[in-house]
Design an enzyme around this catalytic site. Structure first.
Site, PDB file in Angstrom:
ATOM      1  N   HIS A 172       3.108 -32.064 -16.232  1.00 54.47           N
ATOM      2  CA  HIS A 172       4.056 -32.596 -17.228  1.00 54.47           C
ATOM      3  C   HIS A 172       3.973 -34.124 -17.286  1.00 54.47           C
ATOM      4  O   HIS A 172       4.033 -34.722 -18.364  1.00 54.47           O
ATOM      5  CB  HIS A 172       5.500 -32.226 -16.860  1.00 54.47           C
ATOM      6  CG  HIS A 172       5.802 -30.764 -16.904  1.00 54.47           C
ATOM      7  ND1 HIS A 172       6.058 -30.017 -15.787  1.00 54.47           N
ATOM      8  CD2 HIS A 172       5.902 -29.915 -17.959  1.00 54.47           C
ATOM      9  CE1 HIS A 172       6.314 -28.765 -16.132  1.00 54.47           C
ATOM     10  NE2 HIS A 172       6.221 -28.674 -17.444  1.00 54.47           N
TER      11      HIS A 172
ATOM     12  N   MET B  34      10.323 -27.276 -20.107  1.00 53.54           N
ATOM     13  CA  MET B  34      11.422 -26.435 -19.618  1.00 53.54           C
ATOM     14  C   MET B  34      11.839 -26.913 -18.230  1.00 53.54           C
ATOM     15  O   MET B  34      12.463 -26.177 -17.466  1.00 53.54           O
ATOM     16  CB  MET B  34      11.002 -24.971 -19.604  1.00 53.54           C
ATOM     17  CG  MET B  34      10.660 -24.462 -21.014  1.00 53.54           C
ATOM     18  SD  MET B  34      10.857 -22.696 -21.213  1.00 53.54           S
ATOM     19  CE  MET B  34       9.713 -22.084 -20.006  1.00 53.54           C
TER      20      MET B  34
END
Ligand code: PAF
Length: 289
Positions: A37, A30
């Site tokens: 990430h 997101m």
């Protein structure tokens, strides 16, 4: 690195990569990317993906009423720079209207695994996740997709969904990445004031305490929960749950355990945080005393 915003262009770019013999690895996010990430991008490469795709989409379907959809951090420029530096090949950053055009009315729902823990506290959340992840799987056609284990239940649900629907993708769960003081990396950490950040360490401290108890031979589920709960309730404003569950079924552990996953969700100020630790498997969260 290529950036596309339209689902059609995204599908075409992934198709072309597969036709050229590339092995496609997907990291759905997101945005508000952090080192956690980027570790997923590396993990995709380690799993053999030589065409790495990151999707950046704040998925409205997975936010409930009163949750943080509007204030969720959106940092596209910085995200793109991070992806470029990490050697990502393709970024897909659609607008909500491109993913859910007028008339959209199809949802993907996984069963029992979605009912407890996060599912109990965030009704509809997992249906939003599995719906968007299915769309991303179908657009991308990845050989491998990597999810962070901070959202442990999400990872298990997506893994189950891929198996149940015969989606030909290997779903990997990557271990939690933590700050030096133990705080699990999360895009939502940006919401925390200095004092709240300090108190948020209660989650890692609770998990650390449970890990220590496990290492010392404690196997009683109820005792492990109590040990974990102590440092957490000292610091946070509200606990949604602290539990020891089976790492595969996510059903509550009882009595003497062979294995266990400690899961926690708690509120610090206006921020809701989750964290977990698989006893005897994960590296215990570091704790600065
Ligand atoms: O973990 C997340 O960031 C999201 O739930 C995901 C998997 C990208 C789906 O929107």
């Amino acid at each position: 690195m290529e950036l596309v915003h339209e689902p059609g262009a995204f599908r075409a770019a992934c198709d072309a990569a597969r036709k050229a013999g590339r092995r496609v690895g997907l990291v759905p996010t997101m945005g508000a990317l952090h080192a956690g990430h980027l570790a997923l991008v590396d993990a995709a490469a380690e799993a053999g993906a030589d065409f790495r795709v990151v999707t950046i989409f704040v998925n409205p379907l997975q936010f409930g009423e009163g949750e943080d959809l509007d204030r969720y951090p959106r940092t596209l420029e910085a995200d793109l720079e991070a992806c470029r530096t990490r050697g990502v090949d393709l970024v897909f950053a659609p607008a909500p209207g491109a993913m859910y055009p007028p008339g959209f009315q199809t949802h993907v729902q996984v069963g029992e695994l979605t009912e407890r823990l996060e599912g109990e506290h965030r009704p509809g959340h997992f249906q939003g996740v599995t719906t968007v992840v299915t769309k991303l799987f179908l657009l991308t056609g990845p050989s491998v997709a990597v999810f962070g284990r901070k959202d442990y239940q999400q990872w298990r649900i997506v893994e189950r969904m891929a198996r149940d629907l015969d989606i030909p993708v290997e779903v990997l769960g990557h271990p939690i990445v933590r700050e030096a003081d133990g705080l699990a990396l999360s895009s939502r950490n940006r919401y925390l004031s200095e004092d709240e950040r300090e108190r948020a360490l209660g989650l890692a401290r609770g998990l650390h305490a449970a890990a220590q108890a496990w290492a010392a031979g404690t196997r009683e589920a109820e005792t492990l929960v109590e040990v974990a709960r102590g440092p957490i309730e000292e610091r946070v404003d509200r606990i949604d749950y602290v539990a020891v569950v089976d790492p595969e079924t996510l059903l509550p552990g009882a009595g003497v355990l062979q294995r266990g996953l400690v899961v926690v969700a708690a509120h610090v100020g206006a921020t809701r945080l989750i964290d977990n630790h698989e006893l005897g498997v994960d590296t215990p969260p570091p704790v600065e005393l």
